[in-house]
Scaffold this motif. Structure first.
Motif, PDB file in Angstrom:
ATOM      1  N   CYS A 219       0.796  -1.304   0.127  1.00 52.75           N
ATOM      2  CA  CYS A 219       0.146  -0.100   0.073  1.00 52.75           C
ATOM      3  C   CYS A 219       0.923   1.256  -0.033  1.00 52.75           C
ATOM      4  O   CYS A 219       1.954   1.410   0.561  1.00 52.75           O
ATOM      5  N   GLY A 220       0.348   2.280  -1.056  1.00 52.68           N
ATOM      6  CA  GLY A 220       1.123   3.478  -0.715  1.00 52.68           C
ATOM      7  C   GLY A 220      -0.029   4.573  -0.128  1.00 52.68           C
ATOM      8  O   GLY A 220      -1.057   4.523  -0.625  1.00 52.68           O
ATOM      9  N   ILE A 221       0.535   5.117   0.747  1.00 48.88           N
ATOM     10  CA  ILE A 221      -0.595   6.292   1.468  1.00 48.88           C
ATOM     11  C   ILE A 221      -0.492   7.429   0.741  1.00 48.88           C
ATOM     12  O   ILE A 221       0.859   8.366   0.418  1.00 48.88           O
ATOM     13  N   HIS A 222      -1.638   8.196   0.457  1.00 50.30           N
ATOM     14  CA  HIS A 222      -1.460   9.649   0.115  1.00 50.30           C
ATOM     15  C   HIS A 222      -2.178  10.426   1.140  1.00 50.30           C
ATOM     16  O   HIS A 222      -3.261  10.069   1.705  1.00 50.30           O
ATOM     17  N   ILE A 223      -1.509  11.120   1.670  1.00 50.37           N
ATOM     18  CA  ILE A 223      -2.039  12.226   2.724  1.00 50.37           C
ATOM     19  C   ILE A 223      -2.754  13.362   2.241  1.00 50.37           C
ATOM     20  O   ILE A 223      -2.328  14.103   1.517  1.00 50.37           O
ATOM     21  N   PRO A 224      -4.051  13.368   2.577  1.00 50.86           N
ATOM     22  CA  PRO A 224      -4.813  14.549   2.068  1.00 50.86           C
ATOM     23  C   PRO A 224      -4.513  15.726   2.776  1.00 50.86           C
ATOM     24  O   PRO A 224      -3.810  15.892   4.075  1.00 50.86           O
ATOM     25  N   CYS A 225      -4.364  17.121   2.237  1.00 50.51           N
ATOM     26  CA  CYS A 225      -3.716  18.344   2.660  1.00 50.51           C
ATOM     27  C   CYS A 225      -4.383  18.655   3.924  1.00 50.51           C
ATOM     28  O   CYS A 225      -3.885  19.022   5.027  1.00 50.51           O
ATOM     29  N   HIS A 226      -5.844  18.675   4.075  1.00 51.46           N
ATOM     30  CA  HIS A 226      -6.267  18.907   5.250  1.00 51.46           C
ATOM     31  C   HIS A 226      -6.229  17.795   6.452  1.00 51.46           C
ATOM     32  O   HIS A 226      -6.526  18.072   7.713  1.00 51.46           O
TER      33      HIS A 226
ATOM     34  N   CYS B 134      -9.713  13.258  -3.477  1.00 47.03           N
ATOM     35  CA  CYS B 134      -8.207  12.828  -3.771  1.00 47.03           C
ATOM     36  C   CYS B 134      -8.361  11.337  -4.374  1.00 47.03           C
ATOM     37  O   CYS B 134      -7.629  11.011  -5.486  1.00 47.03           O
ATOM     38  N   THR B 135      -9.204  10.633  -3.959  1.00 46.77           N
ATOM     39  CA  THR B 135      -9.621   9.120  -4.368  1.00 46.77           C
ATOM     40  C   THR B 135      -9.909   9.322  -6.002  1.00 46.77           C
ATOM     41  O   THR B 135      -9.295   8.634  -6.901  1.00 46.77           O
ATOM     42  N   LEU B 136     -10.656   9.974  -6.130  1.00 43.85           N
ATOM     43  CA  LEU B 136     -11.198  10.124  -7.739  1.00 43.85           C
ATOM     44  C   LEU B 136     -10.051  10.816  -8.602  1.00 43.85           C
ATOM     45  O   LEU B 136      -9.995  10.067  -9.748  1.00 43.85           O
ATOM     46  N   HIS B 137      -9.343  11.814  -7.952  1.00 40.20           N
ATOM     47  CA  HIS B 137      -8.338  12.338  -8.879  1.00 40.20           C
ATOM     48  C   HIS B 137      -7.136  11.499  -9.132  1.00 40.20           C
ATOM     49  O   HIS B 137      -6.625  11.264 -10.542  1.00 40.20           O
ATOM     50  N   ILE B 138      -6.824  10.699  -8.094  1.00 36.88           N
ATOM     51  CA  ILE B 138      -5.635   9.821  -8.011  1.00 36.88           C
ATOM     52  C   ILE B 138      -5.915   8.695  -8.846  1.00 36.88           C
ATOM     53  O   ILE B 138      -4.935   8.415  -9.671  1.00 36.88           O
TER      54      ILE B 138
END
Lengths: 701, 180
Positions: free
Chosen positions: A595-602, A676-680
């Motif tokens: 798994c690769g984590i993407h941290i949302p800005c907020h 972010c899910t949709l975009h990435i």
């Protein structure tokens, strides 16, 4: 909407030609340097809080400190002037230069002087002004504006610089960097030694000493402030602090945040005009510039902009700035903090680049003074809307909640319709929703409706929580909320789901403060009675958590219930992690993919990736964070809007992150943010899941 | 912080910032080093305001090696020097910096104009934290100094394509002779 259209045109052109050359590398250099310098400091957050307190108390006593500074500087032999505006400041400079019978002014880098167009105005009066900072000199010869605060000529190649200097020298300067440096050193040495007047800005003014602090890396500031017989210092009044210790703290904060240096190479503290080789007939003139700062001081929102120490860290983290650069994302003052400054100093129209801000909030997080830049920018958008109305796509996006409600009620018909090309083209024309933007599927049965089936009575609950759903978990992915509620109940947590609105954050993003306040007030009204009874508010969506914790108390300042709601709010994964740590539930994984984590800005000002990493690793998953520290570019509904200030910019911002994911070894991307899910998912063409899609919880064995 | 740790931290950080540190055990040894540098530079040496003992020492050691300029020489003369010698009042371990107090702007130029800057610093003058220099600085300004400079390495820029270049307008080399 002329200013918006004009901005759109400039962004469209930039998207066609590609991002500003070298800019991203410069930003990364600043960010990485800063991160390294922070690690070395014992307690950076305590340091940061103290730096903020220094600015708070200095601005609170601004007029008094100006008086003390002036008195002490004059006692040390300096002549102090107060300029109400740029024209007055320029006139003072010109008068000093004229009275000295001087023609040549050697100048070190000063953004404040650019604010008042000093060079152009002095040159119009027949004076020669030579910039002596290398980057500024390049820009001056090219007749351009800086594209970055710390590296003003970052968009210029070595070859560009060589050509500029060759043209100035009327001979060929070699392309080797050392040869270029040799030329500039020799050329400017003549200027330093022959200038009648030296001009410099100041990073800080020290009231108790009547002194100014000047920071430079190249050493030019030391020369312009020492060799010429007459020294002129221009300083914005907001830069005055009371004590030397405070000035030293700010000098350190400035260097760490700007370039990751412990201190700028030369920090000069000048108190009165020094003799030179025994000659004491030299002059120091200090011009204190107001130019709109007094007005900002009286404004509840924009007052905070006066805390800025001009480190440029906010632009180093800003994703839209990384694509557009300071020539588009700026007027004279570039980047995020440049928006409130421009609106107040150069006029609202010049601050139309506020529309490029995606409200990711990272500028506040990186700011060494924790200035609430995002909400000041939102305020500028609100003022622009008062003058010009909202851009039509922004207006539509702010109606997201109504859209979600209707789409859910009409599902699955709405899902079919949203897949129809013809309807999407129509929607693009009518509401500005880009025809290609990814849209989630809507569920007819929202989680608010489903909850009664999921809810269980928990006897002797170990704690009580209210679930704050926001948009996505209610209308699109109720199974995420269901997984959460079942896990909480399994751990003995009683869960309630009273009526609630979404967080309303898009109204902040697009600058509709009245509507944002309405959202905040209504949610507070709906949730406060629970908070008073000791319930925690558990929020699934990072942006919603951010809104409840950080935005509502700001919007409704002084409202005790907003503060209480903020205090009671926690992230869903934060609570789950605690319950796992306490042994009340055990966490398991449904997959063993990397798994690769993407941290949302907020989420960065909340827990960052701390909780998700801990839970995934506890479940035995191989997990790493994939990031460059910036926003992925989706920014809520920003990436759904049609046009360059929308999906166009959003895709350009995301491109680097998409590549990072694609080139990594991870098999699935995990993020808590729905958008972010949709975009990435679209950009990286990989599977993207919510942690609660992957994790499940059991009673410990 | 114990002195040996202060010294170690100061050296480590100053070097990280592109500076050089040479340990000496006496002013006499420092003079040897200055003379060596002067011979190599084959250019006049500018010296900042200092005590009589230091000035006499430099004069005596550089006699026949290099011409001595200053203290309090005009800028044009200092600009022709290959080396500038200064006497910082403090060193700061936290930031890897030295603090110079200046009573005349020609002193500032000694550490600005020549391509090589040599600073003689006694280790007893090292402080741990940046804020510890505040009282030293205030006292200096009360006693007639007009300015102070905290120097954290050689002059530098990365303005062209982010390529780090050491030595722009100020010195290319900053060397501390640290007496321990």
């Amino acid at each position: 909407m002329t200013v918006h259209r004009e901005l759109e045109g400039r962004v469209r052109e930039l998207l066609r030609t590609g991002p500003v050359r070298g800019l991203y590398a410069a930003m990364m250099r600043g960010l990485r340097g800063r991160a390294k310098a922070i690690v070395e400091m014992e307690d950076y957050e305590a340091f940061r809080s103290e730096a903020r307190r220094i600015k708070e108390r200095s601005i609170a006593r601004l007029q008094e400190l100006v008086d003390i500074f002036s008195k002490n500087a004059e006692e040390r032999g300096a002549r102090v002037y107060y300029a109400r505006d740029g024209e007055e400041a320029v006139e003072i400079v010109a008068r000093i230069v004229r009275n000295a019978g001087a023609r040549l002014v050697a100048k070190s880098k000063s953004l404040t002087s650019e604010e008042i167009f000093l060079n152009e105005r002095l040159e119009a009066r027949g004076l020669e002004v030579v910039e002596t900072d290398l980057g500024e000199r390049i820009i001056q010869l090219a007749h351009e504006r800086p594209s970055h605060l710390v590296f003003p000529a970052i968009h210029k190649t070595t070859e560009d610089v060589r050509s500029l200097f060759s043209a100035e020298a009327h001979r060929e300067i070699g392309g080797d960097l050392q040869e270029i440096m040799g030329y500039i050193r020799q050329r400017l040495r003549e200027v330093f030694l022959n200038a009648d007047v030296g001009f410099n800005g100041a990073n800080v003014g020290i009231a108790e000493l009547g002194a100014v602090v000047l920071e430079t890396n190249e050493g030019n500031g030391r020369m312009t402030s020492s060799i010429p017989r007459i020294q002129i210092v221009l300083i914005g009044v907001e830069k005055i602090v009371e004590k030397l210790e405070e000035a030293l703290m700010l000098a350190r904060a400035h260097a760490v945040a700007a370039t990751g240096q412990r201190l700028t190479t030369y920090v000069s503290i000048m108190a009165g005009r020094s003799p030179m080789a025994g000659d004491a007939s030299r002059e120091m003139h200090i011009i204190l510039l107001d130019n709109g700062r007094g007005r900002m001081l009286g404004d509840e929102v924009f007052r905070e902009a006066l805390y800025c120490i001009r480190c440029g860290a906010c632009m180093n983290i800003c994703a839209p700035y990384s694509v557009t650069g300071g020539h588009v994302f700026g007027h004279i003052y570039p980047g995020p903090i440049g928006i409130p400054w421009t609106a107040n100093i150069h006029g609202l129209d010049k601050a139309a680049f506020a529309h490029l801000c995606i409200s990711c909030g990272l500028c506040k997080e990186v700011c060494p003074i924790s200035i609430n830049i995002p909400l000041m920018i939102s305020r500028v958008k609100a003022l622009l809307a008062e003058r010009y109305g909202y851009p039509y796509a922004d207006r539509s996006m702010m109606m997201y909640e109504r859209f979600g409600r209707v789409a859910s009620q009409l599902a699955p018909l709405s899902n079919w319709a949203l897949k129809s090309r013809a309807i999407r083209i129509l929607l693009e024309k009518i509401v500005g929703l880009d025809r290609d933007a990814p849209i989630p599927e809507f569920r007819r049965e929202t989680f608010l409706k489903r909850f009664s089936r999921v809810r269980e009575e928990v006897s002797n609950p170990q704690s009580k929580v209210v679930l704050f759903l926001d948009f996505f978990a209610n209308y699109c992915r109720p199974e995420i909320a269901e997984n959460l509620v079942r896990a909480l109940q399994l751990a003995g947590v009683a869960v309630e789901l009273p009526p609630q609105l979404t967080s309303g954050y898009p109204t902040i993003s697009y600058g509709n403060w009245e509507e944002a306040k309405r959202y905040a007030a209504r949610n507070i009204e709906l949730l406060s009675s629970y908070v008073e009874q000791g319930y925690s508010i558990v929020s699934i969506e990072p942006t919603a958590t951010y809104a409840l914790k950080h935005v509502y108390p700001y919007l409704l300042r002084g409202d005790r219930r907003a503060e209480a709601l903020s205090q009671a709010t926690m992230e869903a994964l934060q609570l789950l992690r605690r319950l796992v740590d306490e042994g009340l539930i055990a966490v398991k994984a449904r997959t063993m993919k990397r798994c690769g984590i993407h941290i949302p800005c907020h989420q960065r000002p909340l827990s960052g990736a701390e909780n998700v990493l801990a839970l995934m690793r506890a479940a035995g998953l191989e997990t790493s964070i994939i990031e460059d520290g910036m926003c992925c570019g989706m920014a809520g509904t920003f990436g759904m809007k049609h046009g360059p200030i929308g999906r166009g910019l959003s895709r350009a911002m995301g491109a680097r992150l998409f590549e990072l994911f694609k080139s990594s070894v991870v098999e699935v991307i995990v993020t808590e943010s729905s958008v972010c899910t949709l975009h990435i998912k679209e950009g990286a063409e990989m599977e993207v899941l919510h942690p609660l899609d992957i994790l499940y919880f059991e009673k410990p064995s | 912080m114990p002195t040996d740790m202060l010294v170690a931290r100061f050296i480590e950080r100053f070097k990280e910032q592109g500076g050089f540190v040479e340990l000496v055990d006496s002013w006499d040894e420092a003079l040897d080093s200055i003379a060596r540098e002067a011979r190599a530079a084959a250019a006049p040496v500018a010296v900042a305001t200092c005590g009589e003992e230091h000035l006499e020492g430099i004069r005596a050691r550089l006699g026949g090696v290099s011409r001595l300029v200053g203290p309090r020489a005009p800028p044009i003369e200092i600009s022709r020097c290959g080396i500038g010698v200064t006497f910082p009042i403090a060193g700061i371990a936290e930031t890897g910096s030295i603090l110079e107090l200046n009573y005349d702007d020609s002193d500032r130029l000694v550490s600005t104009l020549p391509p090589i800057h040599i600073a003689y610093l006694e280790s007893r003058r090292l402080v741990g934290r940046l804020l510890e220099v505040a009282p030293i600085l205030k006292q200096g300004l009360e006693r007639g100094a007009f300015s102070a400079t905290i120097i954290s390495g050689p002059s530098r820029t990365a303005d062209i394509e982010l390529r780090q270049v050491i030595g722009v307008h100020g010195p290319h080399v900053v060397k501390i002779l640290l007496e321990v």
